[in-house]
Motif scaffolding. Structure first.
Motif, PDB file in Angstrom:
ATOM      1  N   HIS A   1      12.414 -46.731  69.643  1.00 38.34           N
ATOM      2  CA  HIS A   1      11.742 -47.628  68.702  1.00 38.34           C
ATOM      3  C   HIS A   1      12.719 -48.746  68.331  1.00 38.34           C
ATOM      4  CE1 HIS A   1       9.349 -43.974  68.392  1.00 38.34           C
ATOM      5  NE2 HIS A   1       8.386 -44.685  67.836  1.00 38.34           N
ATOM      6  N   VAL A   2      12.319 -49.989  68.581  1.00 36.61           N
ATOM      7  CA  VAL A   2      13.190 -51.131  68.305  1.00 36.61           C
ATOM      8  C   VAL A   2      12.412 -52.153  67.476  1.00 36.61           C
ATOM      9  CG1 VAL A   2      14.579 -53.001  69.262  1.00 36.61           C
ATOM     10  CG2 VAL A   2      14.461 -50.788  70.449  1.00 36.61           C
ATOM     11  N   SER A   3      12.996 -52.539  66.346  1.00 28.04           N
ATOM     12  CA  SER A   3      12.386 -53.553  65.483  1.00 28.04           C
ATOM     13  C   SER A   3      13.255 -54.803  65.472  1.00 28.04           C
ATOM     14  CB  SER A   3      12.227 -53.026  64.051  1.00 28.04           C
ATOM     15  OG  SER A   3      11.383 -51.902  64.015  1.00 28.04           O
ATOM     16  N   TYR A   4      12.615 -55.954  65.418  1.00 30.02           N
ATOM     17  CA  TYR A   4      13.315 -57.243  65.352  1.00 30.02           C
ATOM     18  C   TYR A   4      13.011 -57.898  64.013  1.00 30.02           C
ATOM     19  CZ  TYR A   4      14.523 -57.179  70.317  1.00 30.02           C
ATOM     20  OH  TYR A   4      15.052 -56.852  71.551  1.00 30.02           O
ATOM     21  N   LEU A   5      14.053 -58.286  63.272  1.00 31.47           N
ATOM     22  CA  LEU A   5      13.901 -59.018  62.018  1.00 31.47           C
ATOM     23  C   LEU A   5      14.094 -60.502  62.303  1.00 31.47           C
ATOM     24  CD1 LEU A   5      15.956 -56.794  59.529  1.00 31.47           C
ATOM     25  CD2 LEU A   5      13.463 -56.906  59.797  1.00 31.47           C
ATOM     26  N   VAL A   6      13.055 -61.300  62.042  1.00 32.90           N
ATOM     27  CA  VAL A   6      13.085 -62.735  62.351  1.00 32.90           C
ATOM     28  C   VAL A   6      13.066 -63.507  61.031  1.00 32.90           C
ATOM     29  CG1 VAL A   6      11.970 -64.608  63.613  1.00 32.90           C
ATOM     30  CG2 VAL A   6      11.792 -62.249  64.462  1.00 32.90           C
ATOM     31  N   PRO A   7      14.161 -64.191  60.680  1.00 40.68           N
ATOM     32  CA  PRO A   7      14.249 -64.856  59.384  1.00 40.68           C
ATOM     33  C   PRO A   7      13.567 -66.210  59.359  1.00 40.68           C
ATOM     34  CG  PRO A   7      16.278 -65.176  60.588  1.00 40.68           C
ATOM     35  CD  PRO A   7      15.404 -64.305  61.452  1.00 40.68           C
ATOM     36  N   GLY A   8      13.499 -66.775  58.146  1.00 41.57           N
ATOM     37  CA  GLY A   8      12.876 -68.075  57.963  1.00 41.57           C
ATOM     38  C   GLY A   8      13.866 -69.140  57.542  1.00 41.57           C
TER      39      GLY A   8
ATOM     40  N   VAL B   1      17.407 -51.498  65.094  1.00 42.66           N
ATOM     41  CA  VAL B   1      16.841 -52.672  64.433  1.00 42.66           C
ATOM     42  C   VAL B   1      17.753 -53.859  64.722  1.00 42.66           C
ATOM     43  CG1 VAL B   1      16.092 -53.724  62.275  1.00 42.66           C
ATOM     44  CG2 VAL B   1      15.782 -51.265  62.626  1.00 42.66           C
ATOM     45  N   VAL B   2      17.139 -54.966  65.113  1.00 46.86           N
ATOM     46  CA  VAL B   2      17.882 -56.149  65.536  1.00 46.86           C
ATOM     47  C   VAL B   2      17.786 -57.232  64.471  1.00 46.86           C
ATOM     48  CG1 VAL B   2      18.103 -57.923  67.314  1.00 46.86           C
ATOM     49  CG2 VAL B   2      17.375 -55.601  67.945  1.00 46.86           C
ATOM     50  N   ALA B   3      18.943 -57.698  63.997  1.00 42.93           N
ATOM     51  CA  ALA B   3      18.996 -58.873  63.129  1.00 42.93           C
ATOM     52  C   ALA B   3      18.999 -60.088  64.052  1.00 42.93           C
ATOM     53  CB  ALA B   3      20.238 -58.831  62.245  1.00 42.93           C
ATOM     54  N   TRP B   4      17.832 -60.705  64.224  1.00 35.48           N
ATOM     55  CA  TRP B   4      17.646 -61.731  65.251  1.00 35.48           C
ATOM     56  C   TRP B   4      17.808 -63.120  64.635  1.00 35.48           C
ATOM     57  CZ3 TRP B   4      14.533 -65.822  66.808  1.00 35.48           C
ATOM     58  CH2 TRP B   4      14.647 -66.178  68.164  1.00 35.48           C
ATOM     59  N   LEU B   5      19.021 -63.610  64.600  1.00 36.21           N
ATOM     60  CA  LEU B   5      19.288 -64.976  64.144  1.00 36.21           C
ATOM     61  C   LEU B   5      19.504 -65.842  65.383  1.00 36.21           C
ATOM     62  CD1 LEU B   5      19.790 -63.180  61.622  1.00 36.21           C
ATOM     63  CD2 LEU B   5      21.450 -64.879  60.871  1.00 36.21           C
ATOM     64  N   GLY B   6      18.505 -65.803  66.254  1.00 33.50           N
ATOM     65  CA  GLY B   6      18.623 -66.412  67.576  1.00 33.50           C
ATOM     66  C   GLY B   6      17.958 -67.771  67.700  1.00 33.50           C
TER      67      GLY B   6
ATOM     68  N   GLU C   1       9.145 -48.819  72.035  1.00 36.00           N
ATOM     69  CA  GLU C   1       8.071 -49.324  71.189  1.00 36.00           C
ATOM     70  C   GLU C   1       8.667 -50.420  70.304  1.00 36.00           C
ATOM     71  OE1 GLU C   1       5.278 -47.386  67.733  1.00 36.00           O
ATOM     72  OE2 GLU C   1       5.365 -46.364  69.677  1.00 36.00           O
ATOM     73  N   ILE C   2       8.160 -51.631  70.433  1.00 38.47           N
ATOM     74  CA  ILE C   2       8.769 -52.791  69.773  1.00 38.47           C
ATOM     75  C   ILE C   2       7.923 -53.250  68.594  1.00 38.47           C
ATOM     76  CG2 ILE C   2       9.446 -55.215  70.060  1.00 38.47           C
ATOM     77  CD1 ILE C   2       9.953 -54.607  73.014  1.00 38.47           C
ATOM     78  N   THR C   3       8.594 -53.514  67.471  1.00 36.14           N
ATOM     79  CA  THR C   3       7.967 -54.103  66.290  1.00 36.14           C
ATOM     80  C   THR C   3       8.667 -55.419  65.983  1.00 36.14           C
ATOM     81  OG1 THR C   3       7.468 -51.921  65.377  1.00 36.14           O
ATOM     82  CG2 THR C   3       7.417 -53.778  63.848  1.00 36.14           C
ATOM     83  N   VAL C   4       7.897 -56.463  65.742  1.00 34.27           N
ATOM     84  CA  VAL C   4       8.464 -57.760  65.370  1.00 34.27           C
ATOM     85  C   VAL C   4       8.096 -58.029  63.914  1.00 34.27           C
ATOM     86  CG1 VAL C   4       8.544 -60.227  65.850  1.00 34.27           C
ATOM     87  CG2 VAL C   4       8.288 -58.591  67.738  1.00 34.27           C
ATOM     88  N   VAL C   5       9.129 -58.221  63.092  1.00 31.53           N
ATOM     89  CA  VAL C   5       8.954 -58.428  61.653  1.00 31.53           C
ATOM     90  C   VAL C   5       9.431 -59.840  61.319  1.00 31.53           C
ATOM     91  CG1 VAL C   5       9.525 -57.607  59.330  1.00 31.53           C
ATOM     92  CG2 VAL C   5       9.412 -55.980  61.255  1.00 31.53           C
ATOM     93  N   GLY C   6       8.526 -60.704  60.903  1.00 31.76           N
ATOM     94  CA  GLY C   6       8.888 -62.059  60.535  1.00 31.76           C
ATOM     95  C   GLY C   6       8.793 -62.260  59.043  1.00 31.76           C
ATOM     96  N   HIS C   7       9.671 -63.095  58.509  1.00 39.18           N
ATOM     97  CA  HIS C   7       9.619 -63.452  57.092  1.00 39.18           C
ATOM     98  C   HIS C   7       9.531 -64.963  56.945  1.00 39.18           C
ATOM     99  CE1 HIS C   7      11.613 -64.659  53.240  1.00 39.18           C
ATOM    100  NE2 HIS C   7      10.694 -63.836  52.787  1.00 39.18           N
TER     101      HIS C   7
ATOM    102  N   ALA D   1       4.362 -53.688  70.153  1.00 40.45           N
ATOM    103  CA  ALA D   1       3.478 -52.624  69.667  1.00 40.45           C
ATOM    104  C   ALA D   1       2.918 -52.947  68.286  1.00 40.45           C
ATOM    105  CB  ALA D   1       4.227 -51.291  69.632  1.00 40.45           C
ATOM    106  N   HIS D   2       3.745 -53.625  67.459  1.00 39.00           N
ATOM    107  CA  HIS D   2       3.348 -53.934  66.087  1.00 39.00           C
ATOM    108  C   HIS D   2       3.938 -55.281  65.687  1.00 39.00           C
ATOM    109  CE1 HIS D   2       2.837 -49.519  66.069  1.00 39.00           C
ATOM    110  NE2 HIS D   2       4.120 -49.454  66.414  1.00 39.00           N
ATOM    111  N   ALA D   3       3.252 -55.964  64.765  1.00 35.49           N
ATOM    112  CA  ALA D   3       3.768 -57.198  64.175  1.00 35.49           C
ATOM    113  C   ALA D   3       3.567 -57.133  62.670  1.00 35.49           C
ATOM    114  CB  ALA D   3       3.057 -58.424  64.739  1.00 35.49           C
TER     115      ALA D   3
END
Length: 438
Positions: free
Chosen positions: A166-173, A209-214, A259-265, A282-284
């Motif tokens: 299970h891998v989640s990506y945190l996408v900042p604003g 969980v990935v802190a995605w500052l990409g 299983e990938i979850t993408v979490v945006g803020h 898998a989830h957003a």
């Protein structure tokens, strides 16, 4: 160490002359190119790559699902030579195991810190500050990617990306960058990972969980940065990069994909939604959205299984609606958009008492304020449930009408009720960080 960072396309990075056919290789069809490189001995392979900027560009632009099998068929000596002599290339190639990429990127980081530390003025000073924070935040974590161009971009994973199921990506604003934010987002990655394990029977070792500052989000440090939040250009560029990283994760696995979850803020919800029109997950989860680009008309346009797009916005979120008003982007918590909406108010989630989100920024900005990615917030625990496939258990509430009713009640309690019946201030929160605008 300067040779590790030399940006000149034809820079020679070791003794001896470069092979004459490096440029010719760069013009070959991809399959022939990869076959030709795989046939070269380790030292020759490294020299070929080092001698041609066009060749390195070709490799960087090759799809992860082509890089992954090519890397696997290289001999140990070939892989070791590339990692030793071309760490910047290896660290950025999607499809290569993340442990290898992290080692390579860590070498680049150390070399860059030595160089920028010698002349800490202007752009070099900005780079040095970002890299210092990054080194501290990425210590004992996986340094997935690193872009040294100012403002520095980086991606840090908490957990084992090479084996997590299970891998989640945190996408900042807006207003988020490596300098000033990477430590906070790595901390949030730890909290979400722990919460995901707590709401499931999945071992912590199988969660990352990935802190995605990409990408480079809008910033209020300049007029251009403030104006850009109203437009989708930066989100579109970020979406391309995020989609590529999601594909790289799947390509890097020999066995089943995670299983990938993408979490945006905030503005990051736009990045997340646009990315998931290019690839799947898998989830957003969309937290405090500053609006979604009109090209994503409804939740069904996002490539996740039906019912797996979730959205929330707190009653006290003071900036999400401003971002939508400035950009005219739609609110993903509306019935028309079609996401499953959950509440970010206080109460009980999964049998645990949780605190209400009472601001827009991802982290509370002072004691007594809690936001979306803080420990103990309703939003963080709800996001963990979604990421572990339990989002269907969340009550459907918190849409625009619910928020308006709750806001009206708060106003009434504050200004109409007698003083002794008005609500008391919230108790201090566990986490406090600088606020982020949309």
């Amino acid at each position: 160490m300067r040779k590790l960072l030399d940006p000149r396309p034809g820079a020679r990075r070791g003794p001896g002359s470069a092979p004459d056919d490096a440029s010719g290789l760069a013009t070959m069809p991809t399959a022939e190119l990869l076959d030709g490189l795989a046939a070269a001995p380790g030292a020759t392979l490294a020299l070929l790559v080092a001698s041609s900027g066009r060749l390195r560009t070709r490799l960087r632009s090759t799809a992860p699902d082509r890089i992954a099998p090519w890397w696997r068929r290289l001999a140990d000596a070939q892989r070791a030579a590339l990692e030793r002599d071309e760490p910047a290339l290896v660290g950025g190639l999607g499809g290569i195991p993340y442990a290898v990429r992290s080692r390579a990127n860590s070498r680049v980081l150390r070399a860059a810190m030595l160089i920028t530390g010698r002349h800490p003025v202007g752009e070099a000073a900005l780079r040095a500050a970002a890299l210092t924070e990054l080194r501290r935040a990425a210590d004992e974590e996986t340094l997935v990617s690193l872009d040294l161009e100012v403002p520095v971009r980086a991606t840090v994973a908490v957990g084992d990306l090479d084996r997590a199921t299970h891998v989640s990506y945190l996408v900042p604003g807006m207003d988020v960058g490596v300098a000033g934010s990477i430590g906070d987002y790595v901390g949030a990655a730890h909290r979400l990972r722990q919460a995901q394990a707590a709401v499931s029977d999945v071992p912590l070792a199988d969660i990352a969980v990935v802190a995605w500052l990409g990408y480079r989000p809008p910033h209020n440090a300049s007029v251009e940065g403030m104006v850009s939040v109203a437009f989708n250009e930066r989100a579109a560029v970020g979406a391309v990069a995020l989609a590529s990283d999601l594909r790289a994760l799947r390509a890097s696995r020999c066995g089943p994909a995670p299983e990938i979850t993408v979490v945006g803020h905030s503005y990051g919800t736009n990045v997340a939604a646009l990315a998931l029109t290019r690839t799947s997950a898998a989830h957003a989860v969309l937290l405090g959205s500053a609006g979604i680009a009109a090209t994503v008309r409804r939740a069904a346009d996002i490539d996740v299984p039906m019912g797996e797009v979730f959205a929330t916005e707190a009653v006290a979120d003071e900036w999400a609606m401003v971002g939508r008003a400035l950009s005219l982007r739609p609110d993903p918590t509306t019935v028309r958009f079609g996401a499953r909406v959950f509440s970010s108010e206080g109460g009980t989630v999964n049998g645990l008492d949780v605190e209400a989100v009472d601001m827009h920024g991802p982290f509370g900005d002072r004691p007594g304020r809690v936001s979306y990615l803080d420990a103990g917030s309703s939003a963080l625990l709800s996001t963990a449930l979604v990421a572990m496939g339990r989002g269907g258990e969340l009550p459907s509430r918190g849409g625009p009408n619910d928020r308006m009713i709750q806001f009206s009640r708060r106003i009434a309690r504050r200004f109409v009720l007698p003083a002794d019946e008005r609500p008391r201030p919230a108790s201090p929160s566990v986490s406090s960080r600088d606020a982020e605008r949309p």
